[in-house]
Design an enzyme around this catalytic site. Sequence first.
Site, PDB file in Angstrom:
ATOM      1  N   ASN A 144      -6.701  -2.201  14.873  1.00 31.32           N
ATOM      2  CA  ASN A 144      -8.106  -2.487  14.558  1.00 31.32           C
ATOM      3  C   ASN A 144      -8.230  -3.698  13.630  1.00 31.32           C
ATOM      4  O   ASN A 144      -9.261  -3.898  13.006  1.00 31.32           O
ATOM      5  CB  ASN A 144      -8.776  -1.253  13.925  1.00 31.32           C
ATOM      6  N   HIS A 202      -6.747  -4.176  10.801  1.00 29.80           N
ATOM      7  CA  HIS A 202      -6.629  -3.980   9.353  1.00 29.80           C
ATOM      8  C   HIS A 202      -5.430  -4.759   8.827  1.00 29.80           C
ATOM      9  O   HIS A 202      -4.467  -5.010   9.550  1.00 29.80           O
ATOM     10  CB  HIS A 202      -6.596  -2.489   8.966  1.00 29.80           C
ATOM     11  N   GLU A 215      -9.457  -1.456   6.004  1.00 33.25           N
ATOM     12  CA  GLU A 215      -9.963  -1.144   7.339  1.00 33.25           C
ATOM     13  C   GLU A 215     -11.236  -1.956   7.620  1.00 33.25           C
ATOM     14  O   GLU A 215     -11.819  -2.535   6.697  1.00 33.25           O
ATOM     15  CB  GLU A 215     -10.288   0.363   7.418  1.00 33.25           C
ATOM     16  N   ASP A 254       0.819  -1.207   0.000  1.00 33.94           N
ATOM     17  CA  ASP A 254       0.000   0.000   0.000  1.00 33.94           C
ATOM     18  C   ASP A 254       0.855   1.260   0.000  1.00 33.94           C
ATOM     19  O   ASP A 254       2.069   1.209   0.202  1.00 33.94           O
ATOM     20  CB  ASP A 254      -0.950   0.004   1.214  1.00 33.94           C
TER      21      ASP A 254
HETATM   22  C1  F6R Z   1       1.439  -0.995   5.944  1.00 34.59           C
HETATM   23  C2  F6R Z   1       0.541  -2.076   6.349  1.00 34.59           C
HETATM   24  C3  F6R Z   1      -0.225  -1.938   7.631  1.00 34.59           C
HETATM   25  C4  F6R Z   1       0.684  -2.182   8.839  1.00 34.59           C
HETATM   26  C5  F6R Z   1      -0.103  -2.054  10.138  1.00 34.59           C
HETATM   27  C6  F6R Z   1       0.778  -2.261  11.360  1.00 34.59           C
HETATM   28  O1  F6R Z   1       2.084  -1.324   4.736  1.00 34.59           O
HETATM   29  O2  F6R Z   1       0.409  -3.045   5.664  1.00 34.59           O
HETATM   30  O3  F6R Z   1      -1.286  -2.841   7.642  1.00 34.59           O
HETATM   31  O4  F6R Z   1       1.234  -3.471   8.751  1.00 34.59           O
HETATM   32  O5  F6R Z   1      -0.704  -0.780  10.191  1.00 34.59           O
HETATM   33  O6  F6R Z   1       1.677  -1.201  11.455  1.00 34.59           O
HETATM   34  P1  F6R Z   1       2.737  -1.134  12.652  1.00 34.59           P
HETATM   35  O7  F6R Z   1       3.706  -2.227  12.430  1.00 34.59           O
HETATM   36  O8  F6R Z   1       3.348   0.234  12.512  1.00 34.59           O
HETATM   37  O9  F6R Z   1       1.973  -1.313  13.916  1.00 34.59           O
END
Ligand code: F6R
Length: 253
Positions: free
Chosen positions: A137, A139, A144, A68
């Site tokens: 959450n 995701h 989301e 992403d």
């Molecule tokens: C970003 C992604 C997100 C992160 C998630 C956890 O490329 O895929 O789903 O993996 O937001 O982020 P951290 O590791 O910063 O808690």
Amino acid sequence: MIRVSVHPTAEEACAAAASEVIKGLRTKPELVLGLATGGTMRAFHAALARLHRSEGVSFARAMIFNLDDHVGVPADHPQSFRRFMRETLFDLVDVDPERCFMPDGMANNLEAAAAAYDRQISAAGGIDLQILGIGRNAHIAYNEPGSTHESRTQVVALAPQTIKLAARAFAPAAPPRRGLTMGIGTILEARRIILIASGTDKKQAVARALAAPPRTSCPASALQRHRDVLFCLDSAAAFGVDRRTTGGPTASV
Ligand code: F6R
């Protein structure tokens, strides 16, 4: 089916995931690898770079598709995902920059860029091994809660909690409110998936992801539909996981 492996520390969980990637590259040097960004990935990328050096395994023939991008954040911005990938991994291993891809959150036509990204993944023969983190959450990528489990690469509105978490890093500027993300359907087409989670902040999301049945309110629960998923967790993130089901250090759920 989701298998769970629990490790004493985040570093060990990341090292276990990194060694799966290295094994994959050894078996198939032209591996199509899906990667993620975020705090969790720093230790994972460091482990990958370390193993690349110590095991002499090359990334040169691999293709990399990132999950992403933020919409409207230029590549040279300190918080850009392109910069993150360069600094935490690409500058440390022998990837071919021509073989590294990310959805283009700066495109004039975001819908066209999203469709083009799915086509690029298909043209590469699909993703062999997809690495995921998980949001508080639940995701996955920027899908989301509420995202359908069939979604393709698409423009999405970020959840208020996701925007709030990004706000500190982007301050004093406003954080991005939209992302361009591989869809859950796109992610589920990967042949293998490894999700890495560490820290107590993730324990609820991990437990919800593993609780049947899959629900759109919990994007990561869609992974239950896939036949080859491994969760690499540290003990804090695994805290809410039902040990009666998971049993030993690597168990199936
Ligand atoms: C970003 C992604 C997100 C992160 C998630 C956890 O490329 O895929 O789903 O993996 O937001 O982020 P951290 O590791 O910063 O808690």
